[in-house]
Each structure stands twice: as structure tokens, then as C-alpha cells.
Design a protein around this motif. Structure first.
Motif, mmCIF file in Angstrom:
data_model
loop_
_atom_site.group_PDB
_atom_site.id
_atom_site.type_symbol
_atom_site.label_atom_id
_atom_site.label_comp_id
_atom_site.label_asym_id
_atom_site.label_seq_id
_atom_site.Cartn_x
_atom_site.Cartn_y
_atom_site.Cartn_z
ATOM 1 N N HIS A 1 5.679 -2.182 12.784
ATOM 2 C CA HIS A 1 5.330 -1.364 11.638
ATOM 3 C C HIS A 1 6.031 -0.036 11.884
ATOM 4 O O HIS A 1 5.653 0.706 12.789
ATOM 5 N N GLU B 1 -1.781 -6.317 16.339
ATOM 6 C CA GLU B 1 -1.394 -4.895 16.352
ATOM 7 C C GLU B 1 -2.374 -4.116 17.232
ATOM 8 O O GLU B 1 -3.544 -4.470 17.323
ATOM 9 N N ASP C 1 3.240 -0.820 16.097
ATOM 10 C CA ASP C 1 3.294 0.188 15.034
ATOM 11 C C ASP C 1 3.709 1.483 15.726
ATOM 12 O O ASP C 1 3.016 1.962 16.635
ATOM 13 N N ASN D 1 -2.137 -9.279 5.512
ATOM 14 C CA ASN D 1 -2.927 -8.366 6.361
ATOM 15 C C ASN D 1 -4.402 -8.411 5.985
ATOM 16 O O ASN D 1 -4.780 -7.931 4.914
ATOM 17 N N HIS E 1 1.226 4.228 16.492
ATOM 18 C CA HIS E 1 0.004 3.930 17.240
ATOM 19 C C HIS E 1 0.162 4.130 18.750
ATOM 20 O O HIS E 1 -0.119 3.231 19.544
ATOM 21 N N LYS F 1 -3.851 -0.096 18.543
ATOM 22 C CA LYS F 1 -3.955 1.322 18.142
ATOM 23 C C LYS F 1 -4.970 1.995 19.059
ATOM 24 O O LYS F 1 -6.095 1.508 19.186
ATOM 25 N N TRP G 1 -4.531 -6.075 12.159
ATOM 26 C CA TRP G 1 -4.912 -4.796 12.758
ATOM 27 C C TRP G 1 -6.431 -4.779 12.797
ATOM 28 O O TRP G 1 -7.097 -4.909 11.775
ATOM 29 N N TRP H 1 0.822 -1.216 0.000
ATOM 30 C CA TRP H 1 0.000 0.000 0.000
ATOM 31 C C TRP H 1 0.858 1.269 0.000
ATOM 32 O O TRP H 1 0.349 2.363 -0.223
ATOM 33 N N ASP I 1 5.311 0.641 7.580
ATOM 34 C CA ASP I 1 3.881 0.884 7.340
ATOM 35 C C ASP I 1 3.723 2.380 7.097
ATOM 36 O O ASP I 1 3.503 3.155 8.029
ATOM 37 N N TRP J 1 -7.108 -5.483 -0.874
ATOM 38 C CA TRP J 1 -6.503 -4.548 -1.833
ATOM 39 C C TRP J 1 -5.669 -5.289 -2.872
ATOM 40 O O TRP J 1 -5.567 -4.861 -4.017
ATOM 41 N N HIS K 1 -2.094 -6.685 1.557
ATOM 42 C CA HIS K 1 -3.367 -6.484 2.249
ATOM 43 C C HIS K 1 -4.408 -7.260 1.457
ATOM 44 O O HIS K 1 -4.578 -7.016 0.253
ATOM 45 N N ASP L 1 -1.460 9.131 13.748
ATOM 46 C CA ASP L 1 -0.900 8.064 12.916
ATOM 47 C C ASP L 1 -0.540 8.688 11.569
ATOM 48 O O ASP L 1 -1.176 8.430 10.559
HETATM 49 C C1 PSV Z 1 -3.748 0.952 10.594
HETATM 50 O O1 PSV Z 1 -3.551 2.271 10.926
HETATM 51 C C2 PSV Z 1 -2.472 0.323 10.052
HETATM 52 O O2 PSV Z 1 -1.384 0.686 10.852
HETATM 53 C C3 PSV Z 1 -2.589 -1.175 9.948
HETATM 54 O O3 PSV Z 1 -1.347 -1.795 10.141
HETATM 55 C C4 PSV Z 1 -3.013 -1.383 8.532
HETATM 56 O O4 PSV Z 1 -2.709 -2.669 8.097
HETATM 57 C C5 PSV Z 1 -2.202 -0.316 7.833
HETATM 58 O O5 PSV Z 1 -2.226 0.787 8.739
HETATM 59 C C6 PSV Z 1 -2.677 0.081 6.475
HETATM 60 O O6 PSV Z 1 -3.934 0.682 6.530
#
Ligand code: PSV
Ligand code: MN
Length: 395
Positions: free
Chosen positions: A248, A186, A221, A99, A224, A188, A146, A25, A292, A72, A69, A256
Motif C-alpha cells: 500500500h 497487513e 503499507d 478489503n 505503517h 500497523k 488490515w 476510498w 492507499d 463501503w 472495501h 499514517d
Molecule cells: C489502515 O490504516 C489502512 O492502511 C488499511 O489498509 C485500510 O484498508 C485502509 O487504510 C483504508 O482505511
């Protein structure tokens, strides 16, 4: 004091041990809640993402895997595995973590694995199990979850019930893992939900991973966390308890933000890397380093190459902390000397060593410059740009 050659050996060993996964992504168009600024070179197909990732790996030599992902990148689930396999051999990078997307379908408006509807929870678990299948088919070790679930207003959801549903769902997912696979959890604290998220911090993630089973770990992450949180302390705890599964990486100023690694606070990444280095080489195999980030203003290829280089520089700085000298200073509580030693390693200019390592490994000495000279970004901008929708204007 180490000799120059001992220092170089140490540096090269550290750089040889550093690899980082790039996200599919990160090459696609992205934006904010308010809109997207499209980049003509952005990837819109899986093949374009593999092509870009292959290019980053050629330039840096340390990004052999591409995180995918599910919706996607693999809209047909396991049905897309053969396509991925073909792209892997064509572009020289292989599928990395898988993911699941538990966030975009309309039915997930009030949650997925924690939705009060038993039917939606069941479908969400089935979706997790499909992700495990996809990962197995592609030889991917990590299923990286996530969970976007949560609520926006106090009193509107039963937090305790949702914890129970989540424990159950992760146990079911874990039961499907192959012996080599792992489930990464993960956390957040906010977004998309703004009152509570079901996995808000590392404690909740560690609890859920432990409940799920022995092959589950926590994924940190760096974006987060609340501002000012001591992330390296979290990392130290997760290392201590054997629960650290991966990262991440990105940087942030406010939330974020998905900014390039080390662009705001490189010292923090250095401190995280120091904690990992303290745990020794054996711990490293169990920690997945992943990027990420998705950039809406900066060029995607440039941002990725820049991030990899920043990661290498900070990893190297942390590797060169003289830990044998630091230990007695900490024991004696010699605060100033300990801090100066630590800070000194952070301020060391490691870029000449990194260049030398690249030269010795047959890699471009300056990957960003090589990228610019290669004309790759111009080429993909022309080839892919024609697919862009016409720009709307209020004029
Ligand atoms: C969500 O904020 C995130 O950190 C997750 O890891 C998702 O997989 C990634 O961003 C992409 O949206
Ligand atoms: Mn993430």
C-alpha cells in the motif's frame, strides 16, 4: 555506458512492467479525527468511484484495477457482484483487491478476529469468509486484510491468547481460498489501538501468513512504520523469504498521514523499488502494487494522477540503476563510488523518457494537464456537489 537506444529500451521495458491499483476510498470524502472538509467532486456511490477510476486509467494507462472495501463498496456482499461486473465493463477498470472492514461495527469495539468473545470472533471469521467469496465471484486474486484489533491499556488484554485466536482465524480463512487466490496480511504498529495492535510489524505479519498457509503473504503499507524505520530492509527480507505479497503506497511525515507518494521522501520509495528490481522480473508478478491514500485537502482526481506519475518516475529511476556496475563497487567496498552511482540514478531526470513512453503508447503526455483541460473535475463537482449537505457555520 549504455547507448541512448539501449537506455530507452530498458526504460520502456520498466514502464511496461509497472501497474498500480487505485483505492475506491481515495475518491470518497475523508477527513481527520476532527472533521471532514467535503469536496464537491468526491464520489459517494460505487458508480462514481468506478467512473473516477476509469478516468485515471484513461489518463495514465497503468491503473486497470480498483481496490474495494467490502462494507463501503459492497454493503450487500456477493449480492453486489453483478453491479460491480456491470460497472467494470462500463468504466473500463475491474475490481482489484477485496478489503474486509473489521473496524466499524459497534461489536468490534474490543476487536474482531481477536475479540475475547468467541461469538464475535466467529462472526468475524464468517465475515472474512464472505470476503473470500466476494473476491472469488469478482475474479479478484487478493483478499487484503488490515486488522484494526488491539488494546489501549497495558494489562487489559491477553496478548498470547489473541495470537492463538488470530492464527486460527487466518487458517480458517486460508482454507477457503481458491487456488488462484491469496491472503495478504497487513501490519500497523498503532491506530486505532494505541497500546498494542495484534499485527504490529512485518515479523508478526510474516509469522501469521506462514501459519495461515502457502497462499498467504505480507502486505507492506509504507505509512505503517515508526519514523526512521528502514523499510527497504524489511522489503529485502520479505523478498528473500518469498513472503512479500504487495504494497500500500503513500507517504508520511509523522504517522499514517496518507500523503501522496513521494511527496515527503521520494528517495525511500526509490530504495524500495531498487530492492524489488534486484529480485528480477519473475518476482514482480507476485507483488501487488496498490495505492492507499485518501486526501482531505488535495483534489482527489489530481492526487491520484500525480501519485501514479510519481510512482512511474521512481520505478523508472530505480530500473536505471546500473546494477552491473554497482555490484563490483559493493564487493570492493568502494563506498563513495557506490553511493554516487546509486544517488546519481535517483537524481536522473526521467520525466522526458516517461513522456516519450506515454506518447509511444498513445497516452496523454502530461496526464495532469490533460485532466485539467478535460474539465472532468469541474463537471463532477457540479453534478455531485448538489448532494452536499449545507455547510454549518458558527457565525
Ligand atoms: C489502515 O490504516 C489502512 O492502511 C488499511 O489498509 C485500510 O484498508 C485502509 O487504510 C483504508 O482505511
Ligand atoms: Mn493500508
Amino acid at each position: 555506458m549504455q547507448s541512448d537506444s539501449a537506455l530507452q529500451d530498458l526504460a520502456f521495458e520498466a514502464l511496461d512492467s509497472f501497474q498500480i491499483e487505485i483505492p475506491s476510498w481515495g475518491f470518497a470524502n475523508t477527513g481527520t479525527r476532527f472533521g471532514k472538509f467535503l469536496q464537491p467532486g468526491a464520489a459517494s456511490t460505487l458508480e462514481e468511484k468506478f467512473c473516477d477510476a476509469g478516468q485515471v486509467h484513461k489518463l495514465t494507462g497503468v491503473t486497470p484495477t480498483l481496490a474495494l472495501h467490502v462494507l463501503w463498496d459492497l454493503p450487500n456482499g456477493v449480492g453486489d457482484a453483478a453491479t460491480v461486473r456491470a460497472l467494470e465493463s462500463q468504466y473500463g477498470v475491474v475490481a482489484g483487491s477485496i478489503n474486509p472492514n473489521l473496524f466499524q461495527d459497534q461489536e468490534f469495539k474490543f476487536g474482531s478476529l481477536c475479540n475475547p468473545s468467541a461469538e464475535i470472533r466467529e462472526r468475524s471469521v464468517a465475515y472474512m469468509l464472505d470476503s473470500v467469496d466476494i473476491a472469488r465471484k469478482l475474479g479478484s486474486r487478493d483478499i487484503s486484510l488490515w486488522l484494526p484489533d488491539g488494546s489501549n491499556y497495558p494489562g487489559t488484554q491477553n496478548i498470547r491468547k489473541r495470537i492463538g485466536w488470530l492464527e486460527e482465524a487466518l487458517q480458517q480463512t486460508h482454507a477457503k481460498l481458491g487456488p488462484e487466490q491469496r491472503l495478504l496480511v497487513e501490519y500497523k504498529p498503532f491506530e486505532p489501538a494505541f497500546y498494542h495492535t495484534d499485527i504490529a510489524d512485518w515479523g508478526m505479519a510474516a509469522h501469521l501468513a506462514a501459519k495461515a498457509g502457502p497462499q498467504a503473504r505480507v502486505l507492506v503499507d509504507t505509512g505503517h512504520h515508526y519514523a526512521a524505520q528502514n523499510i527497504e530492509q524489511i522489503v529485502a527480507w520479505l523478498l528473500h523469504t518469498g513472503m512479500l505479497g504487495g504494497f500500500h503506497f503513500n507517504d508520511r511525515r509523522y504517522a499514517d498521514d496518507d500523503l501522496t507518494l513521494g511527496s515527503i521522501d521520494p528517495y525511500q520509495i526509490f530504495r524500495i523499488f531498487h530492492e524489488i528490481q534486484l529480485s528480477g522480473k519473475d518476482a514482480l508478478g507476485q507483488i501487488a502494487f496498490m495505492i492507499d491514500q485518501s486526501h482531505n485537502l488535495k483534489g482527489k482526481m489530481e492526487a491520484m494522477v500525480q501519485t501514479v506519475a510519481a510512482g512511474q518516475e521512481l520505478w523508472l529511476k530505480a530500473a536505471l540503476v546500473d546494477r552491473e556496475a554497482l555490484d563490483p563497487l559493493q564487493e570492493k567496498c568502494d563506498l563513495v563510488a557506490a553511493e554516487e552511482l546509486f544517488r546519481g540514478a535517483f537524481w536522473r531526470d526521467v520525466r522526458p523518457m516517461l513522456k516519450e513512453w506515454r506518447r509511444m503508447r498513445g497516452l496523454p503526455v502530461d496526464p495532469l494537464a490533460t485532466l485539467a483541460e478535460s474539465g472532468y473535475v469541474q463537471r463532477i463537482s457540479v453534478e455531485r456537489g448538489s448532494k452536499l449537505a449545507p455547510v454549518t457555520s458558527y457565525a
